[in-house]
Design a protein around this motif. Structure first.
Motif, PDB file in Angstrom:
ATOM      1  N   ASP A 201       0.447  -1.698   0.436  1.00  0.00           N
ATOM      2  CA  ASP A 201       0.207   0.111   0.389  1.00  0.00           C
ATOM      3  C   ASP A 201       0.506   1.129   0.193  1.00  0.00           C
ATOM      4  O   ASP A 201       1.157   1.623   0.891  1.00  0.00           O
ATOM      5  CB  ASP A 201      -0.562   0.272   1.401  1.00  0.00           C
TER       6      ASP A 201
ATOM      7  N   TYR B  23       1.642   7.054   0.949  1.00  0.00           N
ATOM      8  CA  TYR B  23       2.326   8.373   0.626  1.00  0.00           C
ATOM      9  C   TYR B  23       3.356   7.801  -0.197  1.00  0.00           C
ATOM     10  O   TYR B  23       4.049   8.698  -0.080  1.00  0.00           O
ATOM     11  CB  TYR B  23       2.682   8.153   2.345  1.00  0.00           C
TER      12      TYR B  23
ATOM     13  N   THR C 132      -3.249   5.951  -3.596  1.00  0.00           N
ATOM     14  CA  THR C 132      -4.740   6.846  -3.986  1.00  0.00           C
ATOM     15  C   THR C 132      -4.142   8.421  -4.317  1.00  0.00           C
ATOM     16  O   THR C 132      -3.584   8.461  -3.928  1.00  0.00           O
ATOM     17  CB  THR C 132      -5.155   6.432  -1.965  1.00  0.00           C
TER      18      THR C 132
ATOM     19  N   LYS D 126      -4.372  11.929  -0.709  1.00  0.00           N
ATOM     20  CA  LYS D 126      -3.155  12.082   0.627  1.00  0.00           C
ATOM     21  C   LYS D 126      -2.760  13.423  -0.836  1.00  0.00           C
ATOM     22  O   LYS D 126      -3.069  14.561  -0.739  1.00  0.00           O
ATOM     23  CB  LYS D 126      -1.946  11.212   1.041  1.00  0.00           C
TER      24      LYS D 126
HETATM   25  C1  LIG Z   1      -4.850   7.425   3.643  1.00  0.00           C
HETATM   26  C2  LIG Z   1      -4.629   5.662   3.446  1.00  0.00           C
HETATM   27  C3  LIG Z   1      -5.710   4.834   2.748  1.00  0.00           C
HETATM   28  C4  LIG Z   1      -5.960   5.876   1.480  1.00  0.00           C
HETATM   29  O1  LIG Z   1      -7.358   5.615   1.963  1.00  0.00           O
HETATM   30  P1  LIG Z   1      -8.458   5.238   0.394  1.00  0.00           P
HETATM   31  O2  LIG Z   1      -9.975   4.462   0.552  1.00  0.00           O
HETATM   32  O3  LIG Z   1      -7.971   5.750  -0.985  1.00  0.00           O
HETATM   33  O4  LIG Z   1      -8.457   6.937   0.802  1.00  0.00           O
HETATM   34  C5  LIG Z   1      -4.803   3.543   1.910  1.00  0.00           C
HETATM   35  N1  LIG Z   1      -3.589   2.969   2.550  1.00  0.00           N
HETATM   36  C6  LIG Z   1      -3.336   3.983   3.864  1.00  0.00           C
HETATM   37  C7  LIG Z   1      -2.481   3.155   4.812  1.00  0.00           C
HETATM   38  C8  LIG Z   1      -3.347   4.838   4.095  1.00  0.00           C
HETATM   39  O5  LIG Z   1      -2.797   6.253   5.324  1.00  0.00           O
END
Ligand SMILES: *Cc1c(COP(=O)(O)O)cnc(C)c1O
Length: 394
Positions: free
Chosen positions: A218, A221, A244, A247
């Motif tokens: 994932d 960031y 995503t 962020k």
């Molecule tokens: C913020 C975050 C997401 C993003 O989630 P969305 O559903 O795309 O807003 C995914 N994984 C992690 C580790 C996060 O901190």
């Protein structure tokens, strides 16, 4: 509980964003706009108004509100594939739209991945805590078993021995309780809430996993860490990268996440996700964000410089333990000589909240999003004066 609801769901509570506001909003004199909201790792910078105007124009002139949105996201998938090529290390041109599946936030893709791999007793998932809680929550709501291992107290590296043992155990012939085998390993790179990127040892362990275990990295960031494993997707059919727009791309309101995966898996995710999962307005927003990515990502060096400024300042505080972060947030713990610091950390959050700063208590510590320079300075001042005041001296 109503008799037709699955009894195992009774233990869950619905996700509340900003639980700190929700709990007793009556006692807060400030509206959300006036708070320093450093608890959910969004960008503190809204879309520039020229881009909002472009989006408004698209809504006015292009989007037909009475029609279903584009259901295959073809254009957006193509644009994302180009961005993925440009962000891969080494650079590549091999990704095209067949490698991409788009979700209503990457949360939706986590659920789609679980449905595609583990549902119906087919598999279990492995996570290393503390980490992003949605992997575990989404698995549990689908009745998928979660195996969790720990991390090093010093630097939050995954306990690889335990992880390897858990996997071997789940495939052992002696596994008589018929627990399903581990099919997916979820890791966040960098991890949330602890901010550490994957180490060389972690990466090589993940690469050592056999083809029947998928590895989900994932990279929510990524734009802050500038380190990615995405090129492994080209070499390894079991390697999956999640990213995503919530962020660095400043589009949390629009709920757009994407997955980079082997085309066969990407096609499977397309089958299990909901048909019109991404509203037309959100597709348009993501297109604009990608087209103007150089503008949106321009603030990243400033956010990283602010992160380093806060890291140095917190390191001066004897009562705080800090760690380096590769993301747009910091992870801290209160030092203690007398055992658990959980209550003191809760008090610190509460006091900060009463002064107008929201931070998150999670994963056995505190997570603070890097905001605008003004928000950061206010938060730092507040934390410093709380730490200097009497309440922590006991
Ligand atoms: C913020 C975050 C997401 C993003 O989630 P969305 O559903 O795309 O807003 C995914 N994984 C992690 C580790 C996060 O901190």
């Amino acid at each position: 509980m109503l008799p037709f609801i699955r009894p195992d769901l009774a233990q869950f509570t619905a996700y509340t964003p900003h639980p700190e506001i929700a709990k007793d909003s009556s006692s807060l004199l400030l509206g959300p706009q006036e708070l320093d909201r450093l608890d959910t790792n969004e960008s503190s910078f809204d879309l520039p108004s020229e881009l909002k105007q472009k989006l408004a124009w698209t809504y006015q002139e292009v989007i037909e509100a009475n029609r279903y949105p584009n259901g295959d996201h073809a254009q957006l998938r193509q644009a994302i594939a180009e961005y993925v090529n440009e962000s891969a290390n080494p650079l590549t041109s091999e990704f095209d739209s067949t490698y991409i599946s788009i979700g209503n936030g990457s949360d939706e893709l986590i659920r789609a991945l679980l449905i595609a791999t583990c549902l119906q007793g087919q598999g279990a998932v492995l996570v290393a805590n503390p980490t992003f809680s949605m992997y575990e929550i989404l698995a549990q709501t689908l009745g998928i078993p979660v195996v969790s291992v720990g991390r090093s107290k010093a630097d939050f590296e995954i306990n690889l021995k335990s992880a390897q043992a858990a996997i071997e155990q789940s495939y052992a012939v002696s596994n008589e309780n018929a627990a399903p085998p581990i099919r997916v390993v979820f890791v966040a790179h960098p991890n949330s809430p602890t901010g550490n990127p994957l180490t060389v040892a972690e990466q090589s362990w993940l690469e050592s996993l056999p083809p029947h275990i998928s590895v989900v990295v994932d990279e929510a960031y990524f734009e802050f860490s500038q380190t990615t494993t995405v090129s492994k997707v080209l070499e390894r059919p079991n390697w999956i990268v999640l990213r995503t727009f919530s962020k660095a791309f400043r589009l949390a309101a629009h709920r757009v996440g994407y997955c980079v995966a082997h085309p066969e898996l990407a096609a499977t995710l397309e089958k299990v996700r909901l048909p019109y999962n991404l509203p037309a307005f959100s597709q348009a927003a993501a297109q604009i964000a990608l087209r103007y990515r150089h503008v949106l990502l321009e603030v990243i060096p400033q956010i990283l410089a602010e992160r380093d400024r806060l890291t140095r300042a917190f390191a001066q505080e004897a009562k705080l333990q800090t760690w380096p972060s590769a993301a747009n947030f910091l992870y801290l713990r209160l030092r203690s000589t007398t055992g658990s610091t959980k209550d003191l950390e809760a008090q610190l959050c509460q006091t900060l909240k009463s002064q107008g700063t929201l931070i998150r208590q999670t994963g056995g510590g505190l997570r603070i999003t890097i905001g605008s320079p003004l928000e950061n300075t206010r938060t730092l001042d507040r934390i410093q004066s709380i730490l200097a005041s009497a309440w922590l001296r006991r």
